[in-house]
Design a protein around this motif. Structure first.
Motif, short mmCIF file in Angstrom:
data_model
loop_
_atom_site.label_atom_id
_atom_site.label_comp_id
_atom_site.label_asym_id
_atom_site.label_seq_id
_atom_site.Cartn_x
_atom_site.Cartn_y
_atom_site.Cartn_z
N GLY A 1 -81.53 38.87 34.21
CA GLY A 1 -82.84 39.52 34.28
C GLY A 1 -82.85 40.91 33.70
N ALA A 2 -81.75 41.62 33.81
CA ALA A 2 -81.69 43.00 33.30
C ALA A 2 -81.60 43.02 31.78
N VAL A 3 -81.03 41.96 31.19
CA VAL A 3 -80.81 41.93 29.75
C VAL A 3 -82.03 41.36 29.02
N PHE A 4 -82.71 40.41 29.63
CA PHE A 4 -83.74 39.66 28.93
C PHE A 4 -84.87 40.52 28.36
N PRO A 5 -85.46 41.47 29.09
CA PRO A 5 -86.51 42.29 28.49
C PRO A 5 -86.06 43.02 27.23
N ALA A 6 -84.82 43.47 27.22
CA ALA A 6 -84.30 44.15 26.03
C ALA A 6 -84.21 43.18 24.84
N ILE A 7 -83.87 41.92 25.12
CA ILE A 7 -83.82 40.90 24.07
C ILE A 7 -85.22 40.63 23.53
N ALA B 1 -81.15 43.14 18.33
CA ALA B 1 -80.42 42.69 19.52
C ALA B 1 -78.98 43.16 19.49
N LEU B 2 -78.40 43.22 18.30
CA LEU B 2 -77.02 43.69 18.15
C LEU B 2 -76.90 45.15 18.62
N VAL B 3 -77.92 45.95 18.32
CA VAL B 3 -77.94 47.34 18.78
C VAL B 3 -77.95 47.40 20.30
N VAL B 4 -78.74 46.50 20.92
CA VAL B 4 -78.79 46.43 22.39
C VAL B 4 -77.44 46.03 22.96
N VAL B 5 -76.79 45.06 22.31
CA VAL B 5 -75.47 44.61 22.78
C VAL B 5 -74.45 45.75 22.70
N THR C 1 -82.38 36.32 20.68
CA THR C 1 -81.75 35.57 21.78
C THR C 1 -80.40 35.01 21.37
N LEU C 2 -80.31 34.49 20.16
CA LEU C 2 -79.04 33.93 19.69
C LEU C 2 -77.94 34.99 19.66
N VAL C 3 -78.26 36.19 19.19
CA VAL C 3 -77.26 37.26 19.11
C VAL C 3 -77.01 37.89 20.47
N GLY C 4 -78.07 38.12 21.22
CA GLY C 4 -77.93 38.83 22.48
C GLY C 4 -77.42 38.00 23.62
N VAL C 5 -77.65 36.68 23.57
CA VAL C 5 -77.26 35.81 24.69
C VAL C 5 -76.41 34.63 24.22
N GLY C 6 -76.94 33.85 23.29
CA GLY C 6 -76.20 32.69 22.82
C GLY C 6 -77.11 31.49 22.62
N VAL C 7 -76.53 30.43 22.06
CA VAL C 7 -77.30 29.23 21.71
C VAL C 7 -77.87 28.56 22.96
N MET D 1 -89.74 27.72 25.58
CA MET D 1 -88.88 27.92 24.42
C MET D 1 -87.58 28.63 24.77
N ILE D 2 -87.66 29.66 25.62
CA ILE D 2 -86.47 30.40 26.03
C ILE D 2 -86.12 30.04 27.47
N ARG D 3 -84.85 29.73 27.71
CA ARG D 3 -84.40 29.38 29.06
C ARG D 3 -84.04 30.67 29.81
N GLU D 4 -84.98 31.11 30.65
CA GLU D 4 -84.75 32.37 31.36
C GLU D 4 -83.55 32.30 32.30
N ASP D 5 -83.27 31.10 32.84
CA ASP D 5 -82.18 30.99 33.80
C ASP D 5 -80.81 31.19 33.15
N GLU D 6 -80.75 31.17 31.82
CA GLU D 6 -79.49 31.38 31.10
C GLU D 6 -79.24 32.86 30.80
N ILE D 7 -80.23 33.70 31.14
CA ILE D 7 -80.16 35.11 30.74
C ILE D 7 -80.28 36.00 31.96
#
Length: 406
Positions: free
Chosen positions: A79-85, A329-333, A121-127, A71-77
């Motif tokens: 590694g340091a950000v993804f757990p927070a998302i 996620a916005l708070v994380v950003v 994911t949409l807010v923290g990374v993108g579509v 469901m989530i493409r890890e290669d687009e994110i």
């Protein structure tokens, strides 16, 4: 402990708490109908459901792989950000689960999780980080198809059950033997719930481990499977009495034969979906089965207004959990790693606040069952006397029998 490790520990802890809420939120899917018909005592029912959830969690990992590797493409994110998302997404899911539990609404824990993860994911990374093909094929379509399929199966099984036992027409307890069948079928539902819902938390934890390079295989590790299995079993044992009360008194007036048919349909649909890796909602499947069994019973009618209210809750789950996940996620950003700590503090306040609010109106095995025994009425039967008249008639018969005995 470095920052990355701390975030992973927080993700695992929050994921397991979500697993716990999933357990007590969905106990009613398996056990509301056998409790309402008297097939199982309340505490025995939740203990049986807990044990079978534990066993079911070890039987399949297909759904976990859908989440951890699809469901989530890890290669687009990063590694340091993804757990927070992921952490932010879990906050969205838990907030919705706790709120609907407080209100006694039978909503989908699964869709709360998916909504929270997608919103964050949409807010923290993108579509680009969302594989909408997988979301559509493994989440959205099953959400539409599974309840309908379960309803059709329950409708057919109910028709067959009543046709085979037609000689008991007019005898109120003539089909009480189906209560024994309910013990088996409700057990299957609890087992099926473990094969599907426990896998989702396994997938989330595995997804976090993959993101930081602590794991390379999308299959969950043994310790993850054990932790998730035990946690969902503990949550199930807590009973989720608020949801059981709602399903017991607000969704259906289920007779034993209908309960048998509904649970058979629910279990078969969930087990088949788990084998295919479809991460569906057990709540939706169980509700679809009950409606189908109501339609299949001659003389019964479905109260579509009640069904409509439940359906509205289903529709709101994804966007509501997604909205909260997006805010987290916005708070994380905005604040980076410190944002995770802020989110953790907010999540703790929300959880404790909702729990304390629930203590003002405690629902447990005693008072939940007294109301469940009054039975629902989303499905009613034409010609059935109202509950008050039934109780009065039963009391009159007992008094008559006592006089005859004297």
């Amino acid at each position: 402990m470095d920052t990355a490790a701390l975030v992973i520990v927080l993700v695992i802890g929050l994921a397991l708490f979500f697993d716990f809420t999933n357990g007590f939120h969905d106990t009613a899917n398996a056990m509301a109908t056998p409790i309402a018909t008297g097939a199982l005592k309340p505490k025995v029912a939740v203990l049986l459901a807990a044990v079978l959830n534990l066993v079911g969690a070890f039987l399949s990992t297909e759904v976990a792989r859908t989440i951890s590797g699809g469901m989530i493409r890890e290669d687009e994110i990063s590694g340091a950000v993804f757990p927070a998302i992921i952490f932010a997404g879990l906050i969205g899911a838990i907030t919705w689960n706790m709120l609907t539990w407080l209100l006694g609404l039978p909503s989908s824990s699964s869709h709360a999780l998916f909504g929270g993860l997608i919103g964050a994911t949409l807010v923290g990374v993108g579509v680009a980080a969302i594989d909408f093909g997988v979301v559509m094929s493994k989440v959205i379509l099953p959400a539409v198809i599974a309840p309908v399929t379960a309803g059709l199966i329950a409708f057919s099984v109910t028709k067959i059950a009543y046709a085979l036992t037609r000689r008991y027409d007019g005898k109120p307890d003539g089909r009480s033997g189906f209560r024994w069948g309910q013990i088996f079928t409700s057990s299957l539902v609890a087992l099926a719930h473990g094969t599907n819902d426990a896998q989702k938390t396994m997938g989330v934890i595995t997804l976090a481990l993959l993101a930081v390079g602590w794991q390379s295989d999308p299959d969950p590790q043994l310790w993850v499977i054990v932790a998730c299995a035990v946690t969902i079993a503990l949550g199930t044992y807590m009973g989720g009495w608020r949801i059981i009360r709602t399903l017991g008194k607000g969704l259906t007036d289920v007779k034993p034969a209908q309960g048998f048919a509904a649970e058979t349909s629910t279990a078969s649909t969930i087990l088949a979906s788990s084998a295919l890796g479809f991460a569906l909602s057990t709540t939706q499947v169980a509700s679809g089965s009950v409606i189908g069994s109501g339609l299949g019973r001659r003389g019964s009618t479905v109260r579509w207004r009640t069904v409509g209210r439940i359906a509205i809750g289903w529709v709101l789950t994804l966007p509501a959990a997604g909205f909260v996940g997006a805010l987290a996620a916005l708070v994380v950003v905005w604040f980076g790693t410190w944002g995770v700590m802020v989110d953790a503090a907010i999540a703790l306040v929300i959880i404790v606040g909702l729990f304390l609010r629930s203590r003002r109106n405690v629902v447990d095995a005693g008072n939940a069952m007294s109301e469940v025994a009054e039975s629902g009425h989303a499905v009613t039967v034409t010609g059935d006397p109202p509950p008050t008249r039934r109780r009065a008639a039963a009391a009159a018969r007992r008094e008559q029998d006592d006089r005859a005995g004297r």
